[in-house]
Write a protein that holds these residues in place. Structure first.
Motif, mmCIF file in Angstrom:
data_model
loop_
_atom_site.group_PDB
_atom_site.id
_atom_site.type_symbol
_atom_site.label_atom_id
_atom_site.label_comp_id
_atom_site.label_asym_id
_atom_site.label_seq_id
_atom_site.Cartn_x
_atom_site.Cartn_y
_atom_site.Cartn_z
ATOM 1 N N GLY A 1 -1.768 8.048 26.644
ATOM 2 C CA GLY A 1 -2.262 8.878 27.741
ATOM 3 C C GLY A 1 -3.720 9.260 27.537
ATOM 4 N N ASP A 2 -4.376 9.573 28.658
ATOM 5 C CA ASP A 2 -5.765 9.995 28.547
ATOM 6 C C ASP A 2 -5.829 11.477 28.167
ATOM 7 N N LEU A 3 -7.002 12.027 28.205
ATOM 8 C CA LEU A 3 -7.226 13.402 27.771
ATOM 9 C C LEU A 3 -6.310 14.378 28.517
ATOM 10 N N PHE A 4 -6.193 14.153 29.828
ATOM 11 C CA PHE A 4 -5.420 15.116 30.620
ATOM 12 C C PHE A 4 -3.930 15.029 30.333
ATOM 13 N N VAL A 5 -3.465 13.822 30.026
ATOM 14 C CA VAL A 5 -2.053 13.695 29.663
ATOM 15 C C VAL A 5 -1.811 14.468 28.382
ATOM 16 N N MET B 1 4.198 23.765 38.017
ATOM 17 C CA MET B 1 4.448 23.545 36.597
ATOM 18 C C MET B 1 3.850 24.661 35.758
ATOM 19 N N THR B 2 2.653 25.135 36.145
ATOM 20 C CA THR B 2 2.027 26.220 35.405
ATOM 21 C C THR B 2 2.885 27.480 35.477
ATOM 22 N N VAL C 1 12.099 19.399 30.119
ATOM 23 C CA VAL C 1 11.133 19.429 31.212
ATOM 24 C C VAL C 1 9.754 19.055 30.693
ATOM 25 N N TRP C 2 9.427 19.570 29.536
ATOM 26 C CA TRP C 2 8.114 19.319 28.921
ATOM 27 C C TRP C 2 7.921 17.821 28.671
ATOM 28 N N ILE C 3 8.938 17.187 28.084
ATOM 29 C CA ILE C 3 8.848 15.754 27.800
ATOM 30 C C ILE C 3 8.758 14.956 29.100
ATOM 31 N N LYS C 4 9.622 15.309 30.012
ATOM 32 C CA LYS C 4 9.679 14.614 31.304
ATOM 33 C C LYS C 4 8.334 14.753 32.021
ATOM 34 N N ASN C 5 7.787 15.946 31.934
ATOM 35 C CA ASN C 5 6.511 16.238 32.570
ATOM 36 C C ASN C 5 5.411 15.323 32.015
ATOM 37 N N THR C 6 5.389 15.193 30.682
ATOM 38 C CA THR C 6 4.370 14.338 30.066
ATOM 39 C C THR C 6 4.526 12.895 30.533
ATOM 40 N N ILE C 7 5.798 12.442 30.580
ATOM 41 C CA ILE C 7 6.035 11.072 31.042
ATOM 42 C C ILE C 7 5.532 10.892 32.469
ATOM 43 N N ASN C 8 5.824 11.867 33.310
ATOM 44 C CA ASN C 8 5.408 11.779 34.718
ATOM 45 C C ASN C 8 3.893 11.720 34.836
ATOM 46 N N VAL C 9 3.241 12.578 34.065
ATOM 47 C CA VAL C 9 1.786 12.637 34.138
ATOM 48 C C VAL C 9 1.186 11.292 33.716
ATOM 49 N N TYR C 10 1.785 10.695 32.675
ATOM 50 C CA TYR C 10 1.309 9.400 32.206
ATOM 51 C C TYR C 10 1.521 8.335 33.279
ATOM 52 N N LEU D 1 0.318 18.465 27.394
ATOM 53 C CA LEU D 1 1.291 18.875 26.382
ATOM 54 C C LEU D 1 1.194 20.381 26.165
ATOM 55 N N LEU D 2 -0.026 20.899 26.321
ATOM 56 C CA LEU D 2 -0.235 22.342 26.164
ATOM 57 C C LEU D 2 -0.133 23.068 27.491
ATOM 58 N N TRP D 3 -0.858 22.529 28.483
ATOM 59 C CA TRP D 3 -0.833 23.147 29.814
ATOM 60 C C TRP D 3 -0.169 22.156 30.760
ATOM 61 N N TRP D 4 1.077 22.503 31.151
ATOM 62 C CA TRP D 4 1.901 21.549 31.887
ATOM 63 C C TRP D 4 1.250 21.026 33.168
ATOM 64 N N GLY D 5 0.361 21.827 33.738
ATOM 65 C CA GLY D 5 -0.196 21.432 35.032
ATOM 66 C C GLY D 5 -1.405 20.506 34.924
ATOM 67 N N ALA D 6 -1.949 20.332 33.713
ATOM 68 C CA ALA D 6 -3.253 19.667 33.549
ATOM 69 C C ALA D 6 -3.321 18.298 34.224
ATOM 70 N N GLY D 7 -2.339 17.453 33.915
ATOM 71 C CA GLY D 7 -2.370 16.094 34.446
ATOM 72 C C GLY D 7 -2.355 16.064 35.964
ATOM 73 N N TYR D 8 -1.638 16.996 36.556
ATOM 74 C CA TYR D 8 -1.549 17.001 38.021
ATOM 75 C C TYR D 8 -2.864 17.416 38.647
ATOM 76 N N VAL D 9 -3.566 18.349 37.995
ATOM 77 C CA VAL D 9 -4.856 18.780 38.523
ATOM 78 C C VAL D 9 -5.807 17.588 38.581
ATOM 79 N N ARG D 10 -5.795 16.794 37.511
ATOM 80 C CA ARG D 10 -6.667 15.626 37.433
ATOM 81 C C ARG D 10 -6.380 14.644 38.574
#
Lengths: 286, 486
Positions: B34-38, B61-62, B130-139, B42-51
């Motif tokens: 994953g890139d930086l936002f992915v 998510m936040t 949810v956290w794991i799933k979220n990361t997968i989705n963002v990726y 991991l820390l801020w669940w919403g990050a990838g979606y904002v990007r």
């Protein structure tokens, strides 16, 4: 000559067969007949000397509608009815939703979820209920409609197998065709599968409506405050047979039993037709 | 049905781990590639979606993440740290000089600690998923963006929940209901089995604590000289199994025979007869069973009739009873037999309904050719009808057996308040000769507040049912006879 003898023989066998059925049916109905007779008795306690009551009257049916501290039949009936309606609504939704998702749709968690359901069904329901009681007590939901409704309907999704068996018989090609035509899954569910599955919908509605009427043990656990006005029919009638009360209330118990049994029996008769259809539909094509 | 059950044993476990394994491996790839936002998400669940400009999703998510954190700080932390000891401060009345009254101190409630700790565990477990799933989705979003694919707007995302993700919409509420009202309670009582939660240790006035396997030892015969749980357990277990075996097979065979009788060509007005039998089960069990219990009471109508026709006297002379009445439901032996007979009364019509449905589907040509070949009705029954029935209803027979092990209503409604045990050893552990494991469990909790032993019994019941089911299904599946009747 010979054919006549054979005919006679066959006729007598038919008669014998039907008489046999009659005797069996009679044995099966004796307690029910006793229930009916006793409910029309003029005495309040159990009649132990003769099968039929010595004097007949409808006194105790009338008494049933004149509430006292022990017997509040109309209130119990309303309680059970309210709980039954809510349970019916929620359970039917849950059962049909789970059945549709596991039968018609395909997704990675499908098998694991179904296996989880099998495992959970092996635990005695009672065990979970003991803990549920504590949880409800923590939120002071015991002795209330809401508590009972939750107890009856929250886990109803686990009883999805019969409905699933029926949905399995819905031709896959139809759903595929609808999907290709751009139909959303929700529309397939509401406008195609549900209307096609009338028998199983009726079965689910009736069976979940009957749960609060038939149930005894969960109600006994949740309604433990001993406030008569909050009882369901089952608990109320059970309390009438208390050692202290049985001599005054046995006839009323029978009368109440007859009155609840009539609507329930009618619903049950309708349901069993669909039950057989659902079971066999599922078993043969499963 | 037979097809699905096939998966239960080994294949199920395999499937399960396959799904889990796939889940974690895609999480690994997401984190590694994953890139930086992915990585940031991991820390801020919403990050990838904002990007990827999915602001509403990011907001949701936040908020969810904030909720989990707040829950942990303000709720879970009150209970989870005490999970190891289940509380140390006993409830006491303390005089409060400010209000001039005795007040309770800030005591520990063992049960609340157990319950809310467990609840916190479940919440955290869900949060991790949810956290794991979220990361997968963002990726996944990152990959989609890279390939120039269209990224869904929030509205389009919502639409997938009535489209290809409709199963999530359907299953969320029912699964939630099962988790809260079945899974958590069962886990809770499994924990209780390892504590000393009983009448002497009832919150809020007393604390209870972990005792390891002590309760299991007591149930299996240990636990000191005064404990009779081991003895009672063997007695109750034996009767439970005997009961389950007899009740299942009597009603099963009875149901088939009755349905054969009803569906015979010799029957006139079969619908009428059928209705008569169904009436018996249409009456709610609490009415019919309570009635039958009084029907056969010690001073009940049947006893009067038996006394009048001299049966009671005859039995007394024969030495089978020592009382002035026949103790149908109040003496061991008699009660056992009566319970099984009454269960036949209430169970046969039910099985008849099922058998009728199945029998209608027996291939008619098989029956016909057997008849032409000169087979007797009995032979047809043994060689064709029964194997067919067993094939179709085999799985149902197994579930019936399990249901009968847990058949609370029949035993409780027939014997509660009527049957008193004279066996001191059984009475010491609050059991009776006619108890099933479940009715014993029920009495232990309702009348004696002995939750620890009840939980242990509950676990044992589960183990028995599970082992039986697995063995039975494996045995049935071994002879793979699926094509036989198709």
């Amino acid at each position: 000559m010979k054919t006549k003898k054979m005919k006679d023989n066959r006729l007598s066998r038919i008669i014998l067969h039907n008489v046999g059925l009659g005797i069996l049916a009679f044995i099966w109905l004796v307690p029910i007949i006793w229930l009916l007779c006793t409910s029309f008795s003029a005495g309040s306690g159990m009649n132990t000397s003769t099968f039929f009551p010595k004097e007949w009257s409808i006194k105790y049916y009338i008494k049933l509608f004149q509430p006292d501290t022990v017997s509040q039949f109309p209130q119990w009936f309303i309680n059970t009815f309210v709980v039954a309606c809510a349970t019916c609504l929620i359970s039917t939704m849950f059962v049909l939703m789970v059945a549709y998702a596991t039968s018609i749709m395909r997704f990675p968690m499908r098998k694991p979820l179904m296996n989880m359901a099998v495992i959970l069904n092996l635990f005695p329901g009672m065990l979970a209920m003991i803990a549920v009681y504590f949880v409800l007590k923590t939120f002071s939901l015991t002795n209330s409609y809401a508590g009972l409704i939750m107890v009856y309907s929250a886990s109803s999704g686990l009883g999805y197998l019969i409905a699933k068996g029926f949905f399995d018989t819905v031709p896959r090609a139809l759903c595929e065709a609808a999907r290709i035509d751009g139909c959303s899954e929700a529309r397939i569910f509401f406008q195609m599968v549900i209307p096609m599955s009338r028998p199983i919908v009726v079965y689910t509605v009736i069976s979940s409506f009957l749960v609060p009427w038939m149930d005894f043990v969960y109600a006994k656990m949740i309604l433990n405050a001993g406030v008569s006005a909050k009882f369901t029919v089952a608990i109320g009638l059970y309390k009438m047979l208390d050692k202290m009360l049985i001599n005054d209330y046995f006839t009323q118990f029978c009368a109440g039993g007859v009155l609840v049994s009539i609507p329930i029996s009618i619903l049950f008769m309708i349901m069993q037709k669909f039950y057989v259809e659902g079971i066999t539909g599922g078993a043969v094509k499963g | 049905m037979a097809n699905q059950k096939k998966g239960t044993a080994m294949a199920a476990v395999g499937d399960f781990f396959k799904v889990i394994g796939g889940f974690f491996s895609s999480f690994g790839t997401a984190v590694a590639k994953g890139d930086l936002f992915v990585k940031l998400s991991l820390l801020w669940w919403g990050a990838g979606y904002v990007r990827r400009k999915q602001y509403i999703k990011a907001l949701i998510m936040t908020a969810l993440e904030a909720a989990v954190i707040l829950f942990t700080i303000f709720f879970a932390m009150d209970y989870v740290p005490k999970f190891g000891s289940l509380g140390t401060i006993k409830a006491e009345k303390v005089f409060n000089p400010q209000t001039m009254k005795s007040e309770f101190n800030d005591y520990d409630h063992s049960f609340m600690i157990l319950l809310f700790s467990l609840f916190s565990f479940v919440v955290w477990f869900t949060a991790i998923i949810v956290w794991i799933k979220n990361t997968i989705n963002v990726y996944k979003l990152q990959l989609m963006e890279k390939q120039g694919e269209h990224i869904n707007t929030f509205k389009e995302d919502l639409k997938t929940y009535i489209g290809e993700k409709f199963h999530i919409t359907l299953l969320t509420l029912p699964v939630l209901g099962v988790i809260v009202f079945t899974l958590i309670p069962i886990l809770l009582l499994i924990f209780v089995a390892f504590t000393n939660y009983d009448q002497q240790h009832t919150p809020p006035t007393e604390l209870f604590t972990w005792v390891g396997f002590k309760n299991f030892v007591a149930l299996f015969g240990g636990g000191g000289l005064t404990s009779t749980f081991g003895y009672s357990f063997i007695r109750v277990l034996a009767w439970t199994l005997v009961w389950a075996l007899f009740s299942t097979f009597t009603t099963y065979i009875g149901g088939i025979l009755l349905s054969l009788m009803l569906n015979s060509t010799k029957t006139r007005a079969p619908k009428f007869w059928r209705t008569l039998f169904v009436i018996t089960i249409a009456v709610p069990q609490f009415v019919s069973l309570l009635l039958v219990r009084n029907f056969f009471a010690d001073s009940g109508i049947v006893n009067t009739i038996c006394a009048n026709i001299g049966l009671t006297g005859f039995l007394r002379d024969a030495g089978m009873i020592s009382t002035s009445y026949i103790p149908f439901l109040s003496a061991p032996g008699w009660a056992h037999v009566m319970i099984i007979i009454i269960n036949i009364w209430i169970g046969v019509p039910y099985q008849m309904l099922i058998a009728t449905g199945v029998l209608m589907n027996i291939p008619a040509d098989q029956l016909e050719s057997a008849r032409v070949d000169g087979a007797k009705p009995f032979q047809i029954f043994v060689k064709i009808t029964m194997p067919y029935m067993l094939f179709i209803t085999g799985p149902a027979l197994v579930t019936d057996f399990v249901k009968n092990i847990n058949n609370f209503n029949v035993i409780y409604l027939l014997t509660q308040d009527v049957y008193t045990t004279t066996n001191q050893a059984l009475a010491n552990s609050q059991a009776k000769e006619v108890d099933l494991l479940v009715t014993w469990l029920f009495r232990l909790t309702q009348d004696y507040y002995n939750y620890k032993m009840a939980s242990v019994i509950g676990i044992v019941v589960f183990v028995i049912c599970a082992v039986f089911t697995l063995v039975a299904f494996n045995f049935m599946i071994q002879g793979d006879k699926e094509g036989t009747y198709q």
